[in-house]
Design an enzyme around this catalytic site. Sequence first.
Site, PDB file in Angstrom:
ATOM      1  N   CYS A 121      29.830  39.782  29.185  1.00 43.45           N
ATOM      2  CA  CYS A 121      29.432  38.554  29.881  1.00 43.45           C
ATOM      3  C   CYS A 121      28.848  38.918  31.253  1.00 43.45           C
ATOM      4  CB  CYS A 121      30.624  37.625  30.048  1.00 43.45           C
ATOM      5  SG  CYS A 121      31.366  37.114  28.477  1.00 43.45           S
TER       6      CYS A 121
ATOM      7  N   CYS B  53      39.255  17.646  58.695  1.00 45.29           N
ATOM      8  CA  CYS B  53      38.592  17.031  57.542  1.00 45.29           C
ATOM      9  C   CYS B  53      39.497  15.984  56.899  1.00 45.29           C
ATOM     10  CB  CYS B  53      38.225  18.103  56.518  1.00 45.29           C
ATOM     11  SG  CYS B  53      37.408  17.448  55.040  1.00 45.29           S
TER      12      CYS B  53
ATOM     13  N   TYR C 127      28.587  37.438  34.026  1.00 43.50           N
ATOM     14  CA  TYR C 127      29.252  37.005  35.258  1.00 43.50           C
ATOM     15  C   TYR C 127      30.714  37.458  35.346  1.00 43.50           C
ATOM     16  CZ  TYR C 127      30.525  33.386  31.857  1.00 43.50           C
ATOM     17  OH  TYR C 127      30.945  32.725  30.732  1.00 43.50           O
ATOM     18  N   CYS C 128      31.144  38.382  34.538  1.00 45.60           N
ATOM     19  CA  CYS C 128      32.562  38.746  34.450  1.00 45.60           C
ATOM     20  C   CYS C 128      33.094  39.261  35.790  1.00 45.60           C
ATOM     21  CB  CYS C 128      32.769  39.813  33.382  1.00 45.60           C
ATOM     22  SG  CYS C 128      34.491  40.357  33.234  1.00 45.60           S
TER      23      CYS C 128
ATOM     24  N   ASP D 239      45.409  37.103  39.913  1.00 44.06           N
ATOM     25  CA  ASP D 239      44.394  37.574  38.966  1.00 44.06           C
ATOM     26  C   ASP D 239      43.114  37.997  39.672  1.00 44.06           C
ATOM     27  OD1 ASP D 239      43.311  38.126  36.471  1.00 44.06           O
ATOM     28  OD2 ASP D 239      42.507  36.105  36.232  1.00 44.06           O
TER      29      ASP D 239
ATOM     30  N   CYS E 292      40.712  27.628  47.032  1.00 46.92           N
ATOM     31  CA  CYS E 292      41.253  28.933  46.661  1.00 46.92           C
ATOM     32  C   CYS E 292      40.870  30.002  47.682  1.00 46.92           C
ATOM     33  CB  CYS E 292      40.733  29.315  45.270  1.00 46.92           C
ATOM     34  SG  CYS E 292      41.268  30.951  44.715  1.00 46.92           S
TER      35      CYS E 292
ATOM     36  N   GLY F 107      40.047  41.384  30.699  1.00 49.23           N
ATOM     37  CA  GLY F 107      39.558  41.804  29.419  1.00 49.23           C
ATOM     38  C   GLY F 107      39.745  40.814  28.287  1.00 49.23           C
TER      39      GLY F 107
ATOM     40  N   LEU G  69      32.846  33.211  39.747  1.00 46.94           N
ATOM     41  CA  LEU G  69      33.202  34.040  40.890  1.00 46.94           C
ATOM     42  C   LEU G  69      32.210  35.177  41.061  1.00 46.94           C
ATOM     43  CD1 LEU G  69      37.071  34.432  40.577  1.00 46.94           C
ATOM     44  CD2 LEU G  69      35.829  33.175  42.344  1.00 46.94           C
TER      45      LEU G  69
END
Length: 379
Positions: free
Chosen positions: A19, A319, A21-22, A276, A329, A66, A195
């Site tokens: 992929c 805000c 964009y992994c 992660d 995040c 993975g 990401l």
Amino acid sequence: MPPISLLIKPVSSNCNLRCKYCFYHSLAENREIKSYGIMDINTLETLVKKTLAYADMTCTFAFQGGEPTLAGLEFFEKLIEFQKKYNIKGVKVNNTLQTNGIVIDDGWAKFLHDNNFLVGLSLDGTKDIHDMNRIDSSNKGTFNRVMKTVDLFNKYKVEYNILFVVNSTVARHAAKIYNFFKRKNFRYLQFIPCLDPLGEPGGQIYSLTPDRFTTFLKTLFDLWYEDIKNGNIISIRYFDNLVSMLMGYPPENCGMSGVCRCQFVVEADGGVYPCDFYVIDQWNLGNLKESDFDEIAKSDVVKEFIEVSRYVDPKCRQCKWLNLCRGGCRRNREPFADGKPILNYLCSSYMEFFEYTAPRLYDLARIFSRRIGYGIGME
């Protein structure tokens, strides 16, 4: 001891797809050891034994990669065997699996159903959109193979959710993607912002720009809200969490909490990490083969990881949406400045989205506060 949730990488960064964009591939490239191979059975047994000794009431074994199915079906059969052997306290055990679906066959599907796995299946929408980025080692699209897995999951009544990665290109097609999922009767959806490599926001061809993410979120919400009001309940994890928060509940999505927590991410060699998104040498907390969870949870590295996430940018403090956004995040607040997280890369997206949707979010919170049975998506 408290309930515990583990995120386990039984084959490390190994995968049968390429992929584009992994994010985990880019993380592995920044480690001294890029892949820890496949977790051996002794490490699996130690992991299960120590987890069930530590946990009270409930524990969750969540398998990611993975591609975790590359560990083989026998590996997961041993998992169930060890859970039965060591669950002497009668802890409620939850098993989840995130997969690209490529190796799933009848045997896998039956096993997942019989052992009550909740599965997250990666599917990036229609064939043309999915095959744009989710390719195999021969550079071929994988949509048809994933849809065969969908058929198997439906045949064996496997409980599954759809995981979709929102990148810059596909963000322009929110309506097409949502309507495709609705036609296929997928009722539980998770849209995950793509990401970039750690510390390099916005530098890739697939990088999700704030403008495109804003358009994606607003379009998606309009369609979802219309369905909800018409009684067609489709769970979208991010929206579910927002409504739940307005009803007075804490978010179940870690990235919406405002402060990091230790996730106990376990690599194939037994090494433990707090998140992660940070399975890199700097944040190695130790190894389960040598340490217990209690030692790991109290380590100075865990304290450092959590403490830095407590910093709130001055713009966030002012805000009006801080109660919903909470800064976002930590991973989207890299690279740090003077040792502190910067403003969320997607801050402008969230601000515009909340301005656009707030009255309807509050409306749904009022409605569901009076009802029972509103579903929340998977962790």
